[in-house]
Design an enzyme around this catalytic site. Structure first.
Site, mmCIF file in Angstrom:
data_model
loop_
_atom_site.group_PDB
_atom_site.id
_atom_site.type_symbol
_atom_site.label_atom_id
_atom_site.label_comp_id
_atom_site.label_asym_id
_atom_site.label_seq_id
_atom_site.Cartn_x
_atom_site.Cartn_y
_atom_site.Cartn_z
ATOM 1 N N MET A 70 -5.131 -7.616 8.817
ATOM 2 C CA MET A 70 -4.509 -6.668 9.797
ATOM 3 C C MET A 70 -5.483 -5.739 10.068
ATOM 4 S SD MET A 70 -0.528 -6.866 8.919
ATOM 5 C CE MET A 70 -0.939 -6.580 7.350
ATOM 6 N N GLY B 60 -7.604 -8.576 4.800
ATOM 7 C CA GLY B 60 -8.505 -8.490 6.155
ATOM 8 C C GLY B 60 -7.812 -8.994 7.415
ATOM 9 N N LYS C 257 0.793 -1.235 -0.070
ATOM 10 C CA LYS C 257 0.094 -0.186 -0.005
ATOM 11 C C LYS C 257 0.731 1.200 0.020
ATOM 12 C CE LYS C 257 -3.673 -0.364 2.521
ATOM 13 N NZ LYS C 257 -4.838 -0.605 2.514
ATOM 14 N N ARG D 10 -3.204 3.019 8.367
ATOM 15 C CA ARG D 10 -3.693 1.530 7.706
ATOM 16 C C ARG D 10 -2.423 0.758 7.877
ATOM 17 N NH1 ARG D 10 -8.301 2.072 3.937
ATOM 18 N NH2 ARG D 10 -8.809 4.347 3.910
ATOM 19 N N TYR E 90 14.894 -34.581 -22.151
ATOM 20 C CA TYR E 90 13.535 -34.393 -22.190
ATOM 21 C C TYR E 90 13.106 -34.622 -20.669
ATOM 22 C CZ TYR E 90 13.037 -39.525 -21.995
ATOM 23 O OH TYR E 90 13.353 -40.733 -21.649
ATOM 24 N N ARG F 144 -2.704 -2.007 -6.660
ATOM 25 C CA ARG F 144 -1.902 -3.363 -6.483
ATOM 26 C C ARG F 144 -2.310 -4.273 -7.836
ATOM 27 N NH1 ARG F 144 -5.111 -5.539 -1.436
ATOM 28 N NH2 ARG F 144 -7.002 -5.733 -2.310
ATOM 29 N N SER G 172 16.859 -43.075 -18.140
ATOM 30 C CA SER G 172 15.583 -42.280 -17.753
ATOM 31 C C SER G 172 15.589 -42.409 -16.033
ATOM 32 C CB SER G 172 14.157 -42.905 -18.147
ATOM 33 O OG SER G 172 13.078 -42.174 -17.798
ATOM 34 N N CYS H 144 11.511 -39.400 -15.681
ATOM 35 C CA CYS H 144 10.160 -39.853 -15.854
ATOM 36 C C CYS H 144 9.390 -39.993 -14.275
ATOM 37 C CB CYS H 144 9.998 -41.245 -16.669
ATOM 38 S SG CYS H 144 10.737 -42.716 -15.874
ATOM 39 N N HIS I 15 0.845 -44.822 -4.620
ATOM 40 C CA HIS I 15 0.194 -45.459 -5.824
ATOM 41 C C HIS I 15 -0.921 -44.518 -6.335
ATOM 42 C CE1 HIS I 15 -2.745 -48.227 -8.122
ATOM 43 N NE2 HIS I 15 -1.436 -48.497 -8.487
HETATM 44 C C1 PEP Z 1 10.274 -43.819 -10.535
HETATM 45 O O1 PEP Z 1 10.450 -44.554 -9.774
HETATM 46 O O2 PEP Z 1 10.435 -42.606 -10.632
HETATM 47 C C2 PEP Z 1 9.395 -44.370 -11.796
HETATM 48 C C3 PEP Z 1 8.994 -43.444 -12.468
HETATM 49 O O3 PEP Z 1 8.885 -45.476 -11.440
HETATM 50 P P1 PEP Z 1 7.666 -45.994 -10.656
HETATM 51 O O4 PEP Z 1 6.957 -44.678 -10.066
HETATM 52 O O5 PEP Z 1 6.654 -46.912 -11.267
HETATM 53 O O6 PEP Z 1 8.300 -46.844 -9.529
#
Ligand code: PEP
Ligand code: MG
Length: 900
Positions: free
Chosen positions: A106, A104, A25, A95, A866, A339, A776, A846, A460
């Site tokens: 303070m 809201g 402010k 203020r 990637y 702001r 990977s 991955c 999972h």
């Molecule tokens: C991992 O372990 O990062 C992976 C991609 O394999 P998962 O999650 O299936 O064990």
């Protein structure tokens, strides 16, 4: 050290860049003054002063008194008024305002400077008794509650009683006498409670108010707000002492809030609300319905013109949509605040793209303005904001970990089989489980959302649900789930099978009942912005997808290939022909209980056509993009039934004795399955599984190739730890593949590589890369194994490691945001070592981190090729990859500037 910064008369000592010191402010007021907007004069006491005050036993720095006195005198000069004057009194507002907006949380005190003498002067000068006494009672009321801490409700009660006595309903109907009477009552109440008279001396009032604003920084609600919003590292609040301007002096006055663009659509329309003859808090309280700005433009054309000018000036100046507060006093406009305005998810994209097209910002700035959350919020349905919050709180069952955002509504079911059966009947269900396993995948797929009592964000349930963009709340420890009676108890409520429940994956909350959901739409600007990001980024972005449907979805999201296809999910569910799911399950279970390679081969032969069909579907969906297929990974015990009844049923179906099944399941039991017989270790023991899977992949690829579809399969072995181990697997893979390829007469290129999920594999990456054509990083397992933290159980205590108020050991959950210091160090090493023996080694990630913006930026920095993310997180990765390039360039520029 200086603590006070003045603004007024067209000059300001502070500026817009001093947010940390002057608060949002204060910095805004200074900046608006500098650029020539009409701003009431005043001064800001810095956040450093608040820091000093809180650290020194609630005492002000010595120099403060003199500084405030000097600046007050300056304010009196600029305004030609005097605080507490009997003729023309100066009134001020006091203020709060910190560097981050805390709506809201303070305190604020208005109309300070009024006393028995000055109120008369105000009445005389404005020729409005009623207005003056209303202003005075507001001040006495605010001062009593905010500075002294008298209960708000009792003060409100006195106001209500006075109105009842006078037979009026609205505040606007109360005559001057009524307010006068109330001021008298407030003052005696004050004396009664505190033993002192209400302060008449304006300077005493001012110091009381300054202290109260500083104190409000540590008020319970403010502390909680900062914790929830993860606001850290601020010094405190600033205090803004500003000349009062009144929007409630008559019909030529008013107050309003406006946005330089429409915050819900993003359209370039001047959007706002205005209340005639009202003070600021009347707009916020929502008691009266305000008029829109276009109506105001007709009622007060010249003021509107000035406001339009402020709109243009401020948006051009800040180069972003502004949220502004203003007051009109007797036809004169005053800007009270500006702001950067909050906006709806779709509007975020529209504004960024429009502003870049208008030339207000660059394309790169537009890309940088989008955060991961902005993308996430676009995708998922949300609980309708018209549902009253208070009602929701009453229906809250439990809070867990917000694994996948969005919201879901359905009837509670407690087994995956029930979920499927109910869904078949057309019911919407929420799957409620203590935890989930791959066996539940069918039920999870048909459920609207999933809630589990245990597990963290990479459990999972969370990983699978995220892949589908399905709302998921995990780790709801308060949920007491009884599978026998199919009930869940929590917070005094009982949910039975078939009862409606609602999940909010944004907050990790579970509610009783069926809340109304709305699904946001994808704006065109989202696609435009993503195209811009693609033009900038270096990293490729792939997806984790196990089915043709997911693969197609991921392509729509911009995925350039599959980085991880978890083949085991295909063993449980036939996503294209659900009626065939049972056949698949039986085949894999028969394979597992088989006690000879021949018997295993027989069962595997039944699985082969299913897997081949899946792969054909995936290759087609990916249409020439690379597809990394990982061979079986989870421990086999996850695929077989554990209760005797189901074992007997399986035995009957595959024609063996129940004892055979029971014995085999018992044999598969492991104390520590995550470090046990899983990953490529399964293929070392049972090469037949590898052979079947490679055959399915290669035959599918050849089939596609023959149909003119280009395929680039990458066969990936999970959880390897040694060169020789991988050599055995790679040899077997090549043997099976080349035999099929040579028979087919088709030319097929494919790669064989490995996941890096174990510290040993990372350490010996140079040796592993002699065999592997690509790496990977499976950072879910790699985080688990490097840190020695179970990915399925750590959710129970990791929050303590992240919570700043508890241990604060990590700034984020390492299963969501890569631990760059530890796991990251090993990854850098592995990439460097791997490329030392195979310079062209393709490297990707991955694990779940492939869809986390911070982690993606790290992947860019360590020169990966990637990242691979769940379909719904592909755009997040695309954006983060572009931001990484932009940040790199900015850092290089800064470095160059320094060297000069
Ligand atoms: C991992 O372990 O990062 C992976 C991609 O394999 P998962 O999650 O299936 O064990
Ligand atoms: Mg893994």
């Amino acid at each position: 050290m200086r603590f006070v910064y003045f603004f007024g008369g067209g000059k300001a000592e502070g500026d817009g860049g001093m947010k940390e010191l002057l608060g949002g402010k204060g910095a805004g007021l200074a900046e608006m003054t500098r650029i020539g907007l009409p701003v009431p004069a005043g001064f800001t006491i810095s956040t450093e002063c608040c820091d000093y005050y809180l650290k020194h036993d609630h005492k002000y720095p010595k120099s403060l008194r003199a500084e405030v006195t000097k600046n007050l005198a300056r304010l009196e000069r600029v305004t030609h008024k005097k605080l507490g004057d009997a003729k023309d009194p100066l009134l001020v507002s006091v203020r709060s305002g910190s560097a981050r907006s805390m709506p809201g949380m303070m305190e604020t005190i208005l109309n300070l400077g009024l006393n028995q003498r000055s109120v008369e002067a105000l009445a005389r000068n404005t020729k409005n008794d009623r207005f003056a006494w209303d202003a005075y009672r507001r001040f006495v009321q605010m001062y009593s509650s905010v500075v002294i801490g008298l209960p708000k409700e009792e003060l409100e009660e006195k106001l209500r009683a006075m109105k009842t006595r006078r037979g009026v309903k609205d505040d606007t109907q109360v005559p001057a006498d009524g307010w006068k009477e109330l001021v008298g009552e407030y003052k005696s109440y004050f004396k009664n409670k505190t033993g002192k008279s209400f302060p008449e001396d304006p300077e005493e009032q001012l110091w009381g108010a300054i202290g109260a604003v500083f104190e409000s920084w540590m008020a319970e609600k403010a502390v909680t707000y900062r914790r929830v919003e993860r606001i850290t590292g601020l010094l405190g609040t600033a205090v803004n002492v500003v000349q009062m301007v009144f929007g409630n002096t008559g019909d030529n006055s008013g107050t309003g809030v406006c946005f330089t663009r429409d915050p819900s659509t993003g359209d370039k329309n001047f959007y706002g609300d205005f209340l005639i003859n009202a003070q600021g808090e009347d707009v916020v309280a929502g008691i009266r319905t305000p008029m829109h700005l276009n109506e105001m433009s007709k009622r007060m054309p010249s003021v509107y013109k000035q406001l339009e000018r402020a709109r243009k000036l401020l948006e051009n100046h800040y180069r972003d949509m502004q949220d502004m507060e203003f007051t009109v006093e007797d036809g004169t406009l005053y800007m009270l605040q500006t702001r950067v305005g909050k906006r709806a998810p779709a509007a975020t994209f529209k504004m960024a793209v429009d502003m870049a097209r208008e030339g207000l910002i660059s394309k790169n700035e537009a890309i940088e303005r989008i955060k991961s959350e902005d993308i996430e919020r676009l995708f998922y349905p949300v609980i309708d904001s018209t549902v009253p919050r208070a009602d929701l709180v009453k229906r809250k069952l439990a809070t867990g970990i917000n694994a996948v955002p969005g919201a879901a509504v359905g009837k509670a079911v407690f087994t995956a089989a029930d979920a499927e059966a109910w869904a078949q009947k057309g019911e919407k269900v929420i799957l409620v489980r203590r935890e989930t396993s791959p066996e539940d995948v069918g039920g999870m797929f048909v459920a609207q959302g999933i809630v589990t009592a245990t597990g963290g964000k990479t459990s999972h349930a969370a990983v699978v649900a995220r892949g589908w963009g399905k709302c998921c709340v995990v780790g709801c420890e308060q949920l007491d789930i009884d599978y026998l009676t199919k009930t869940a108890r929590a917070n005094g409520h009982v949910v039975r099978e078939g009862d409606w429940i609602t999940l909010d994956g944004n907050d990790g909350a579970v509610y009783e009942g069926q809340e109304k959901l709305v699904s946001p739409e994808f704006p065109d600007s989202f696609f435009t912005l993503m195209t811009w990001a693609d033009q900038v980024r270096r990293l490729r972005v792939r997806t984790n997808a196990d089915t043709p449907h997911d693969a197609a979805k991921a392509r729509e999201m911009g995925a350039e290939g599959i980085g991880l296809c978890r083949t085991e999910h295909m063993f449980f569910k036939d996503f294209e022909q659900p009626e065939k799911s049972v056949e698949r399950q039986l085949a894999i279970q028969e394979m597992i209980v088989a006690d000879s390679p021949e018997a295993r081969r027989k069962a595997l032969a039944k699985l082969l056509p299913f897997q081949r069909r899946d792969f054909v579907g995936i290759f087609k969906a990916m249409d020439g993009c690379p597809v990394t297929i990982r061979l079986i990974d989870p421990p086999l015990h996850e695929f077989v039934p554990h209760d005797p009844e189901k074992q007997a049923e399986l035995a009957r179906k595959i024609g063996v004795a129940t004892e055979v099944v029971a014995r085999r399941v018992e044999q598969l039991r492991e104390a520590n399955p995550m470090l046990g017989h899983r990953g490529c270790r399964l293929a070392i023991t049972y090469p037949e599984i590898l052979e079947m899977q490679v055959q399915a992949i290669v035959e599918a690829a050849i089939e596609c190739q023959k149909q003119g579809i280009k395929v680039l399969p990458e066969i990936m072995h999970p959880l390897t730890l040694d060169r020789k181990e991988l050599q055995i697997l790679a040899d077997a893979t090549h043997r099976v593949a080349s035999e099929i390829i040579s028979k087919s007469g088709v030319k097929l290129e494919y790669l064989v590589g490995t996941m890096i999920e174990l510290p040993r594999a990372a350490l010996l990456a140079d040796q592993i890369a002699e065999v592997a054509e690509f790496f990977s990083f499976g950072t879910n397992d790699l985080t688990q194994t490097v840190m020695g933290l179970s990915r399925d159980d750590a959710g129970r205590f990791l929050p303590d490691y992240v919570d700043e108020k508890k241990a604060g050991i990590f700034s984020a959950d390492p299963f969501q945001t890569l631990d760059q210091a530890g796991v990251g160090m090993l990854m850098r090493w592995a990439i460097e070592r791997g490329r030392s023996t195979r310079p062209k080694l393709k490297v990707g990630i991955c694990g779940e981190h492939g869809g986390d913006a911070e982690s993606v930026k790290f992947c860019h920095a360590v020169a990966m090729d990637y990242v691979s993310a769940s379909p719904f997180r592909v755009p997040i990765a695309r954006l983060a990859a572009a931001q990484a390039v932009i940040e790199d360039a900015a850092a290089a520029k800064k470095k160059k500037g320094k060297r000069r």
